[in-house]
Scaffold this motif. Sequence first.
Motif, PDB file in Angstrom:
ATOM      1  N   GLY A   1       0.812  -1.200   0.000  1.00 22.07           N
ATOM      2  CA  GLY A   1       0.000   0.000   0.000  1.00 22.07           C
ATOM      3  C   GLY A   1       0.853   1.260   0.000  1.00 22.07           C
ATOM      4  N   PRO A   2       0.261   2.397  -0.346  1.00 18.38           N
ATOM      5  CA  PRO A   2       1.026   3.637  -0.499  1.00 18.38           C
ATOM      6  C   PRO A   2       1.457   4.296   0.808  1.00 18.38           C
ATOM      7  CG  PRO A   2      -1.290   4.066  -0.852  1.00 18.38           C
ATOM      8  CD  PRO A   2      -1.164   2.586  -0.689  1.00 18.38           C
ATOM      9  N   ASP A   3       0.812   3.938   1.918  1.00 19.73           N
ATOM     10  CA  ASP A   3       1.108   4.589   3.196  1.00 19.73           C
ATOM     11  C   ASP A   3       1.818   3.634   4.150  1.00 19.73           C
ATOM     12  OD1 ASP A   3      -0.164   7.071   2.501  1.00 19.73           O
ATOM     13  OD2 ASP A   3      -2.080   6.023   2.725  1.00 19.73           O
ATOM     14  N   GLY A   4       2.423   4.190   5.186  1.00 22.00           N
ATOM     15  CA  GLY A   4       3.128   3.381   6.175  1.00 22.00           C
ATOM     16  C   GLY A   4       4.579   3.164   5.780  1.00 22.00           C
ATOM     17  N   LYS A   5       5.364   2.737   6.737  1.00 22.53           N
ATOM     18  CA  LYS A   5       6.791   2.514   6.491  1.00 22.53           C
ATOM     19  C   LYS A   5       6.989   1.250   5.661  1.00 22.53           C
ATOM     20  CE  LYS A   5       8.175   4.846  10.743  1.00 22.53           C
ATOM     21  NZ  LYS A   5       8.478   6.102  10.038  1.00 22.53           N
ATOM     22  N   LEU A   6       8.140   1.181   5.006  1.00 25.59           N
ATOM     23  CA  LEU A   6       8.426   0.057   4.122  1.00 25.59           C
ATOM     24  C   LEU A   6       9.804  -0.521   4.415  1.00 25.59           C
ATOM     25  CD1 LEU A   6       7.948  -1.748   1.612  1.00 25.59           C
ATOM     26  CD2 LEU A   6       8.899   0.115   0.227  1.00 25.59           C
ATOM     27  N   LEU A   7       9.851  -1.837   4.635  1.00 23.01           N
ATOM     28  CA  LEU A   7      11.094  -2.589   4.727  1.00 23.01           C
ATOM     29  C   LEU A   7      11.040  -3.662   3.652  1.00 23.01           C
ATOM     30  CD1 LEU A   7      13.763  -3.496   6.077  1.00 23.01           C
ATOM     31  CD2 LEU A   7      12.377  -4.904   7.630  1.00 23.01           C
ATOM     32  N   ALA A   8      11.947  -3.613   2.695  1.00 26.70           N
ATOM     33  CA  ALA A   8      11.983  -4.591   1.611  1.00 26.70           C
ATOM     34  C   ALA A   8      13.391  -5.172   1.519  1.00 26.70           C
ATOM     35  CB  ALA A   8      11.581  -3.943   0.288  1.00 26.70           C
ATOM     36  N   LEU A   9      13.503  -6.473   1.746  1.00 23.21           N
ATOM     37  CA  LEU A   9      14.786  -7.170   1.678  1.00 23.21           C
ATOM     38  C   LEU A   9      14.660  -8.251   0.611  1.00 23.21           C
ATOM     39  CD1 LEU A   9      15.482  -7.484   5.517  1.00 23.21           C
ATOM     40  CD2 LEU A   9      16.386  -5.758   3.932  1.00 23.21           C
ATOM     41  N   PHE A  10      15.326  -8.058  -0.513  1.00 22.10           N
ATOM     42  CA  PHE A  10      15.076  -8.877  -1.692  1.00 22.10           C
ATOM     43  C   PHE A  10      16.010 -10.075  -1.852  1.00 22.10           C
ATOM     44  CE2 PHE A  10      13.634  -4.535  -2.743  1.00 22.10           C
ATOM     45  CZ  PHE A  10      12.299  -4.808  -2.971  1.00 22.10           C
ATOM     46  N   SER A  11      16.972 -10.215  -0.961  1.00 21.91           N
ATOM     47  CA  SER A  11      17.930 -11.304  -1.103  1.00 21.91           C
ATOM     48  C   SER A  11      18.544 -11.625   0.251  1.00 21.91           C
ATOM     49  CB  SER A  11      19.032 -10.909  -2.093  1.00 21.91           C
ATOM     50  OG  SER A  11      20.004 -11.922  -2.219  1.00 21.91           O
ATOM     51  N   ALA A  12      19.023 -12.866   0.391  1.00 25.71           N
ATOM     52  CA  ALA A  12      19.696 -13.241   1.633  1.00 25.71           C
ATOM     53  C   ALA A  12      20.958 -12.418   1.823  1.00 25.71           C
ATOM     54  CB  ALA A  12      20.026 -14.731   1.618  1.00 25.71           C
ATOM     55  N   SER A  13      21.668 -12.168   0.739  1.00 25.53           N
ATOM     56  CA  SER A  13      22.879 -11.348   0.794  1.00 25.53           C
ATOM     57  C   SER A  13      22.692 -10.140  -0.124  1.00 25.53           C
ATOM     58  CB  SER A  13      24.089 -12.189   0.382  1.00 25.53           C
ATOM     59  OG  SER A  13      25.290 -11.441   0.535  1.00 25.53           O
ATOM     60  N   HIS A  14      23.673  -9.861  -0.987  1.00 28.99           N
ATOM     61  CA  HIS A  14      23.530  -8.746  -1.919  1.00 28.99           C
ATOM     62  C   HIS A  14      22.477  -9.076  -2.976  1.00 28.99           C
ATOM     63  CE1 HIS A  14      27.044  -7.078  -0.056  1.00 28.99           C
ATOM     64  NE2 HIS A  14      27.835  -8.050  -0.477  1.00 28.99           N
ATOM     65  N   MET A  15      21.865  -8.050  -3.533  1.00 29.00           N
ATOM     66  CA  MET A  15      20.947  -8.258  -4.640  1.00 29.00           C
ATOM     67  C   MET A  15      21.729  -8.695  -5.877  1.00 29.00           C
ATOM     68  SD  MET A  15      18.314  -5.047  -4.043  1.00 29.00           S
ATOM     69  CE  MET A  15      17.264  -5.486  -5.456  1.00 29.00           C
ATOM     70  N   ALA A  16      21.030  -9.202  -6.872  1.00 29.99           N
ATOM     71  CA  ALA A  16      21.678  -9.692  -8.091  1.00 29.99           C
ATOM     72  C   ALA A  16      22.332  -8.540  -8.849  1.00 29.99           C
ATOM     73  CB  ALA A  16      20.662 -10.382  -8.987  1.00 29.99           C
ATOM     74  N   TYR A  17      23.396  -8.855  -9.573  1.00 27.86           N
ATOM     75  CA  TYR A  17      23.922  -7.882 -10.527  1.00 27.86           C
ATOM     76  C   TYR A  17      22.820  -7.544 -11.524  1.00 27.86           C
ATOM     77  CZ  TYR A  17      28.828  -8.686  -9.150  1.00 27.86           C
ATOM     78  OH  TYR A  17      30.010  -8.756  -8.470  1.00 27.86           O
ATOM     79  N   GLU A  18      22.851  -6.336 -12.041  1.00 26.85           N
ATOM     80  CA  GLU A  18      21.855  -5.943 -13.035  1.00 26.85           C
ATOM     81  C   GLU A  18      21.878  -6.879 -14.241  1.00 26.85           C
ATOM     82  OE1 GLU A  18      18.809  -3.952 -14.960  1.00 26.85           O
ATOM     83  OE2 GLU A  18      19.441  -3.870 -12.854  1.00 26.85           O
ATOM     84  N   ALA A  19      23.064  -7.334 -14.633  1.00 22.40           N
ATOM     85  CA  ALA A  19      23.183  -8.230 -15.784  1.00 22.40           C
ATOM     86  C   ALA A  19      22.516  -9.577 -15.533  1.00 22.40           C
ATOM     87  CB  ALA A  19      24.663  -8.440 -16.126  1.00 22.40           C
ATOM     88  N   ASP A  20      22.314  -9.937 -14.258  1.00 21.81           N
ATOM     89  CA  ASP A  20      21.738 -11.235 -13.903  1.00 21.81           C
ATOM     90  C   ASP A  20      20.350 -11.107 -13.284  1.00 21.81           C
ATOM     91  OD1 ASP A  20      24.297 -12.304 -14.584  1.00 21.81           O
ATOM     92  OD2 ASP A  20      25.009 -11.860 -12.567  1.00 21.81           O
ATOM     93  N   ARG A  21      19.837  -9.911 -13.168  1.00 19.10           N
ATOM     94  CA  ARG A  21      18.610  -9.678 -12.407  1.00 19.10           C
ATOM     95  C   ARG A  21      17.410 -10.415 -12.989  1.00 19.10           C
ATOM     96  NH1 ARG A  21      14.669  -5.768 -12.611  1.00 19.10           N
ATOM     97  NH2 ARG A  21      15.792  -4.626 -14.246  1.00 19.10           N
ATOM     98  N   ALA A  22      17.325 -10.513 -14.305  1.00 20.36           N
ATOM     99  CA  ALA A  22      16.164 -11.151 -14.930  1.00 20.36           C
ATOM    100  C   ALA A  22      16.023 -12.617 -14.542  1.00 20.36           C
ATOM    101  CB  ALA A  22      16.259 -11.015 -16.447  1.00 20.36           C
ATOM    102  N   SER A  23      17.131 -13.252 -14.203  1.00 22.56           N
ATOM    103  CA  SER A  23      17.084 -14.676 -13.862  1.00 22.56           C
ATOM    104  C   SER A  23      17.067 -14.922 -12.357  1.00 22.56           C
ATOM    105  CB  SER A  23      18.282 -15.406 -14.490  1.00 22.56           C
ATOM    106  OG  SER A  23      19.512 -14.851 -14.025  1.00 22.56           O
ATOM    107  N   ASP A  24      16.919 -13.877 -11.560  1.00 20.46           N
ATOM    108  CA  ASP A  24      16.883 -14.053 -10.106  1.00 20.46           C
ATOM    109  C   ASP A  24      15.661 -14.879  -9.703  1.00 20.46           C
ATOM    110  OD1 ASP A  24      17.815 -13.165  -7.316  1.00 20.46           O
ATOM    111  OD2 ASP A  24      15.699 -12.594  -7.332  1.00 20.46           O
TER     112      ASP A  24
END
Length: 496
Positions: free
Chosen positions: A285-308
């Motif tokens: 939703g548009p309101d309230g605080k947001l915590l988003a953690l997309f990976s156990a460690s670092h996020m994927a390289y941009e070159a590899d993001r599509a296959s995450d």
Amino acid sequence: MFLRRHLTLWTAVVTALSACTSLPPQTPATLSQAVKQSQNDWYQQGQALLRTKQQQKAITTPARNVILFIADGHGITSNTALRILDGQRQGNNGEEHVLSYEHFPHLALSKTYSTDAQTPDSAGTATAMLTGVKTRAGVLSVDDSLKRGDCSAIKQASLTTAIELAEEIGMATGIVSTARITHATPAAGYAHSADRNMEGDADLTPGQQQAGCRDIASQLVAFSHGNGIEVLMGGGRKNFLPHNVMDAEGQPGRREDNRHLINEWLTKYPDGHYAQTNDELLEVGPDGKLLALFSASHMAYEADRASDVGGEPSLAQMTAMAIERLQRQGKGFFLLVEAGRVDHGHHAGNAYRALEDGRAYAAAVAKAAAMTDEQDTLIIATADHSHTLTMAGYSERGNPILGLAASRSAQGHPYTTLSYANGPGAGSDREHLDHDSVGHRDFKQPALVPLASETHGGEDVAIYARGPGAWLFSGTVEQNYIFHVMHHAAQLQRHR
């Protein structure tokens, strides 16, 4: 006689200067008519740029919002290579291309050394930019009276960060990174640590725990300045989960104290939202605080993001969502955005992935510029340090920047335009290189000194800026000066 002679000479000089100032000034058109190359395209472009620069005016009104972009490890050579690659990806020669932040009107060079390091790390440099004080390498938002690893005097050595200050004066705040949210650059915004590597409790020895060391992930959840950080997006789930809990991608947590920090954060902020994938992020939703953690460690390289496996948003998408949510607060905001994996690509000796993450960074800056008003939002795009990347070879214009140089080695072997002074690419067989192989995303550029991981570079990096206070960036400055410009611009808004 001596004095009279010199007075007479001075009178003659003044008379001559007065006569010169009475002459009608030559207009640019008059000057151009006297230049044979005035119709040349390059000459015309230069004249057009000159006229644009002459019309630029410093924005001295207060900054309602401040956005600090940091492309980790993106030095001058990295930026030049990125510019060419981005242009070539669009079907052009590349050299003439202009990146989003290169359109910004103000520019300076930043000296990146730390108080104990000629070539710095990301903890000391982030601390400089986010507190206004240079410190030791490896420590986070503490002054250099504290030795790395010594938690005994954390309280006395702690420095006020830009995130803390912004919250205290009523601004909304956000942190976005493609690295772990507990990694050096984002952590410098909210944590005070004697060692950047204390990301989770598993990183602390019993002695360090007894000495009062607190891991960085727990400090994020405990952050209590103002209303708390409104937006947090990045990687690093494992430092927030107990070791017996699996995340959305089947990866275990690594906390040994059995604390479930994500649940603790949600309890602290009942109106808050947590997301682990791009699909979940889009449902928030548009309101309230947001915590988003997309990976156990670092996020994927941009070159590899599509296959995450889990599906990750781009840096531009995260930046756009952060700005949208912070703007809804209606009280001005401070946003830190890090392209953390540019650095990791260079450490791996892999220019392909480093530069593709650089392209994602440039796209994120472009998105922020399009979503904000130059008259009330200060945007700074910089790097924390450089790498040992170099560009050579006398290639013709338009030669693939990830390709082979035009010349050959003394032994007659081909070599790449881009290479590193050290790193994992040293010592490999280079006799049969071709453009296809060196342009592959897994190719490691040649290096002179063999190392498992390529090192940082110590030269200056660029600061690009637009908006209120941006005109204060010029010449060569110490890296901690960045904080002072941000603080000056934002503080005016609160006290006018």
